[in-house]
Write a protein that holds these residues in place. Sequence first.
Motif, PDB file in Angstrom:
ATOM      1  N   ILE A  29      57.782  54.403  48.100  1.00  0.00           N
ATOM      2  CA  ILE A  29      56.623  54.168  48.955  1.00  0.00           C
ATOM      3  C   ILE A  29      55.764  55.427  48.982  1.00  0.00           C
ATOM      4  CG2 ILE A  29      57.773  52.496  50.462  1.00  0.00           C
ATOM      5  CD1 ILE A  29      57.612  54.849  52.615  1.00  0.00           C
ATOM      6  N   ALA A  30      54.502  55.209  49.264  1.00  0.00           N
ATOM      7  CA  ALA A  30      53.597  56.310  49.570  1.00  0.00           C
ATOM      8  C   ALA A  30      52.964  55.967  50.908  1.00  0.00           C
ATOM      9  CB  ALA A  30      52.534  56.471  48.490  1.00  0.00           C
ATOM     10  N   LEU A  31      52.634  56.987  51.660  1.00  0.00           N
ATOM     11  CA  LEU A  31      52.045  56.804  52.977  1.00  0.00           C
ATOM     12  C   LEU A  31      50.628  57.365  52.982  1.00  0.00           C
ATOM     13  CD1 LEU A  31      55.284  57.998  53.546  1.00  0.00           C
ATOM     14  CD2 LEU A  31      54.678  56.619  55.511  1.00  0.00           C
ATOM     15  N   LYS A  32      49.714  56.592  53.551  1.00  0.00           N
ATOM     16  CA  LYS A  32      48.339  57.063  53.691  1.00  0.00           C
ATOM     17  C   LYS A  32      48.275  57.943  54.934  1.00  0.00           C
ATOM     18  CE  LYS A  32      44.942  54.227  52.928  1.00  0.00           C
ATOM     19  NZ  LYS A  32      43.937  53.136  53.128  1.00  0.00           N
ATOM     20  N   PHE A  33      47.785  59.155  54.747  1.00  0.00           N
ATOM     21  CA  PHE A  33      47.659  60.065  55.870  1.00  0.00           C
ATOM     22  C   PHE A  33      46.324  59.829  56.562  1.00  0.00           C
ATOM     23  CE2 PHE A  33      51.281  61.866  54.010  1.00  0.00           C
ATOM     24  CZ  PHE A  33      51.859  62.735  54.930  1.00  0.00           C
ATOM     25  N   LYS A  34      46.385  59.675  57.875  1.00  0.00           N
ATOM     26  CA  LYS A  34      45.189  59.383  58.675  1.00  0.00           C
ATOM     27  C   LYS A  34      44.149  60.492  58.537  1.00  0.00           C
ATOM     28  CE  LYS A  34      43.642  58.520  63.347  1.00  0.00           C
ATOM     29  NZ  LYS A  34      44.009  58.191  64.725  1.00  0.00           N
ATOM     30  N   CYS A  35      44.598  61.720  58.471  1.00  0.00           N
ATOM     31  CA  CYS A  35      43.704  62.869  58.458  1.00  0.00           C
ATOM     32  C   CYS A  35      42.774  62.897  57.246  1.00  0.00           C
ATOM     33  CB  CYS A  35      44.509  64.157  58.525  1.00  0.00           C
ATOM     34  SG  CYS A  35      45.901  64.197  57.373  1.00  0.00           S
ATOM     35  N   CYS A  36      43.218  62.366  56.127  1.00  0.00           N
ATOM     36  CA  CYS A  36      42.426  62.469  54.899  1.00  0.00           C
ATOM     37  C   CYS A  36      42.264  61.144  54.170  1.00  0.00           C
ATOM     38  CB  CYS A  36      43.025  63.520  53.971  1.00  0.00           C
ATOM     39  SG  CYS A  36      44.791  63.306  53.629  1.00  0.00           S
ATOM     40  N   ASP A  37      42.793  60.057  54.762  1.00  0.00           N
ATOM     41  CA  ASP A  37      42.669  58.726  54.162  1.00  0.00           C
ATOM     42  C   ASP A  37      43.164  58.734  52.715  1.00  0.00           C
ATOM     43  OD1 ASP A  37      41.953  56.006  54.546  1.00  0.00           O
ATOM     44  OD2 ASP A  37      40.119  56.327  53.409  1.00  0.00           O
ATOM     45  N   THR A  38      44.264  59.464  52.494  1.00  0.00           N
ATOM     46  CA  THR A  38      44.804  59.660  51.150  1.00  0.00           C
ATOM     47  C   THR A  38      46.300  59.376  51.158  1.00  0.00           C
ATOM     48  OG1 THR A  38      43.166  61.379  50.735  1.00  0.00           O
ATOM     49  CG2 THR A  38      45.083  61.358  49.287  1.00  0.00           C
ATOM     50  N   TYR A  39      46.761  58.697  50.103  1.00  0.00           N
ATOM     51  CA  TYR A  39      48.197  58.421  49.953  1.00  0.00           C
ATOM     52  C   TYR A  39      48.920  59.630  49.372  1.00  0.00           C
ATOM     53  CZ  TYR A  39      48.095  53.405  50.948  1.00  0.00           C
ATOM     54  OH  TYR A  39      47.987  52.180  51.564  1.00  0.00           O
ATOM     55  N   TYR A  40      50.106  59.904  49.960  1.00  0.00           N
ATOM     56  CA  TYR A  40      51.040  60.909  49.465  1.00  0.00           C
ATOM     57  C   TYR A  40      52.432  60.289  49.499  1.00  0.00           C
ATOM     58  CZ  TYR A  40      47.553  64.605  50.042  1.00  0.00           C
ATOM     59  OH  TYR A  40      46.432  65.388  49.932  1.00  0.00           O
ATOM     60  N   PRO A  41      53.332  60.680  48.595  1.00  0.00           N
ATOM     61  CA  PRO A  41      54.695  60.155  48.628  1.00  0.00           C
ATOM     62  C   PRO A  41      55.490  60.599  49.858  1.00  0.00           C
ATOM     63  CG  PRO A  41      54.222  61.095  46.481  1.00  0.00           C
ATOM     64  CD  PRO A  41      53.106  61.483  47.395  1.00  0.00           C
ATOM     65  N   CYS A  42      55.134  61.776  50.396  1.00  0.00           N
ATOM     66  CA  CYS A  42      55.913  62.291  51.524  1.00  0.00           C
ATOM     67  C   CYS A  42      55.142  63.390  52.261  1.00  0.00           C
ATOM     68  CB  CYS A  42      57.259  62.828  51.033  1.00  0.00           C
ATOM     69  SG  CYS A  42      57.165  64.381  50.109  1.00  0.00           S
ATOM     70  N   HIS A  43      55.684  63.754  53.409  1.00  0.00           N
ATOM     71  CA  HIS A  43      55.082  64.803  54.240  1.00  0.00           C
ATOM     72  C   HIS A  43      55.121  66.158  53.541  1.00  0.00           C
ATOM     73  CE1 HIS A  43      58.986  66.543  55.647  1.00  0.00           C
ATOM     74  NE2 HIS A  43      59.404  65.331  55.306  1.00  0.00           N
ATOM     75  N   LEU A  44      56.123  66.403  52.722  1.00  0.00           N
ATOM     76  CA  LEU A  44      56.215  67.686  52.027  1.00  0.00           C
ATOM     77  C   LEU A  44      55.129  67.822  50.962  1.00  0.00           C
ATOM     78  CD1 LEU A  44      60.098  67.811  51.694  1.00  0.00           C
ATOM     79  CD2 LEU A  44      58.672  69.116  53.292  1.00  0.00           C
ATOM     80  N   CYS A  45      54.837  66.719  50.262  1.00  0.00           N
ATOM     81  CA  CYS A  45      53.735  66.746  49.285  1.00  0.00           C
ATOM     82  C   CYS A  45      52.411  67.012  49.995  1.00  0.00           C
ATOM     83  CB  CYS A  45      53.655  65.418  48.529  1.00  0.00           C
ATOM     84  SG  CYS A  45      54.835  65.266  47.171  1.00  0.00           S
ATOM     85  N   HIS A  46      52.196  66.361  51.133  1.00  0.00           N
ATOM     86  CA  HIS A  46      50.962  66.592  51.890  1.00  0.00           C
ATOM     87  C   HIS A  46      50.859  68.058  52.295  1.00  0.00           C
ATOM     88  CE1 HIS A  46      48.245  66.628  55.409  1.00  0.00           C
ATOM     89  NE2 HIS A  46      47.614  65.653  54.770  1.00  0.00           N
ATOM     90  N   ALA A  47      51.960  68.628  52.763  1.00  0.00           N
ATOM     91  CA  ALA A  47      51.965  70.032  53.185  1.00  0.00           C
ATOM     92  C   ALA A  47      51.633  70.972  52.031  1.00  0.00           C
ATOM     93  CB  ALA A  47      53.323  70.390  53.794  1.00  0.00           C
ATOM     94  N   GLU A  48      52.087  70.639  50.836  1.00  0.00           N
ATOM     95  CA  GLU A  48      51.856  71.500  49.680  1.00  0.00           C
ATOM     96  C   GLU A  48      50.478  71.325  49.050  1.00  0.00           C
ATOM     97  OE1 GLU A  48      54.925  71.987  46.671  1.00  0.00           O
ATOM     98  OE2 GLU A  48      56.417  71.234  48.090  1.00  0.00           O
ATOM     99  N   VAL A  49      49.926  70.125  49.117  1.00  0.00           N
ATOM    100  CA  VAL A  49      48.701  69.822  48.389  1.00  0.00           C
ATOM    101  C   VAL A  49      47.453  69.827  49.275  1.00  0.00           C
ATOM    102  CG1 VAL A  49      47.535  68.052  47.010  1.00  0.00           C
ATOM    103  CG2 VAL A  49      49.947  68.527  46.633  1.00  0.00           C
ATOM    104  N   ALA A  50      47.562  69.293  50.479  1.00  0.00           N
ATOM    105  CA  ALA A  50      46.388  69.180  51.353  1.00  0.00           C
ATOM    106  C   ALA A  50      46.045  70.538  51.965  1.00  0.00           C
ATOM    107  CB  ALA A  50      46.648  68.152  52.450  1.00  0.00           C
ATOM    108  N   ASP A  51      44.795  70.680  52.331  1.00  0.00           N
ATOM    109  CA  ASP A  51      44.345  71.948  52.917  1.00  0.00           C
ATOM    110  C   ASP A  51      44.161  71.841  54.432  1.00  0.00           C
ATOM    111  OD1 ASP A  51      42.149  70.308  53.035  1.00  0.00           O
ATOM    112  OD2 ASP A  51      40.795  71.662  51.980  1.00  0.00           O
ATOM    113  N   HIS A  52      44.939  70.947  55.055  1.00  0.00           N
ATOM    114  CA  HIS A  52      44.808  70.705  56.486  1.00  0.00           C
ATOM    115  C   HIS A  52      46.132  70.155  57.023  1.00  0.00           C
ATOM    116  CE1 HIS A  52      43.814  66.967  54.343  1.00  0.00           C
ATOM    117  NE2 HIS A  52      44.507  66.400  55.327  1.00  0.00           N
ATOM    118  N   PRO A  53      46.332  70.252  58.334  1.00  0.00           N
ATOM    119  CA  PRO A  53      47.556  69.696  58.929  1.00  0.00           C
ATOM    120  C   PRO A  53      47.470  68.169  59.021  1.00  0.00           C
ATOM    121  CG  PRO A  53      46.188  70.667  60.639  1.00  0.00           C
ATOM    122  CD  PRO A  53      45.523  70.975  59.326  1.00  0.00           C
ATOM    123  N   PRO A  54      48.608  67.499  59.059  1.00  0.00           N
ATOM    124  CA  PRO A  54      48.600  66.040  59.180  1.00  0.00           C
ATOM    125  C   PRO A  54      48.190  65.589  60.579  1.00  0.00           C
ATOM    126  CG  PRO A  54      50.847  66.858  59.277  1.00  0.00           C
ATOM    127  CD  PRO A  54      49.963  68.039  58.978  1.00  0.00           C
TER     128      PRO A  54
END
Length: 109
Positions: A29-54
């Motif tokens: 599964i991938a989850l769409k993050f509300k903050c950026c309207d973008t799918y990521y496989p996990c919270h760790l990927c978001h933390a590493e790739v995104a330039d903002h907090p979830p």
Amino acid sequence: MNVKGIEVKGIDVDENTRCKHYHKEIDIIALKFKCCDTYYPCHLCHAEVADHPPVLWGKDERGTKAILCGACGTELTIQEYMDSDSTCTSCHSSFNEGCKRHYHLYFEM
């Protein structure tokens, strides 16, 4: 990586949404993050790739399509996902039951 025509960002994402951090057969599964309207496989990927907090999805937003099945490409609402018993409602592929332990990282509980 495009998964079933939907962009999924992250680290080493494969065609079924698995990533560097979660790559078992059932990690699909991938989850769409509300903050950026973008799918990521996990919270760790978001933390590493995104330039903002979830930002968490609110309880009143559980009707929002924010879960992508990496097996068939179906987008599930948050509520459908939570009620799914870790199985895609469309293709019946099994999801990792351990993901329930991380709901608080994505959704207001």
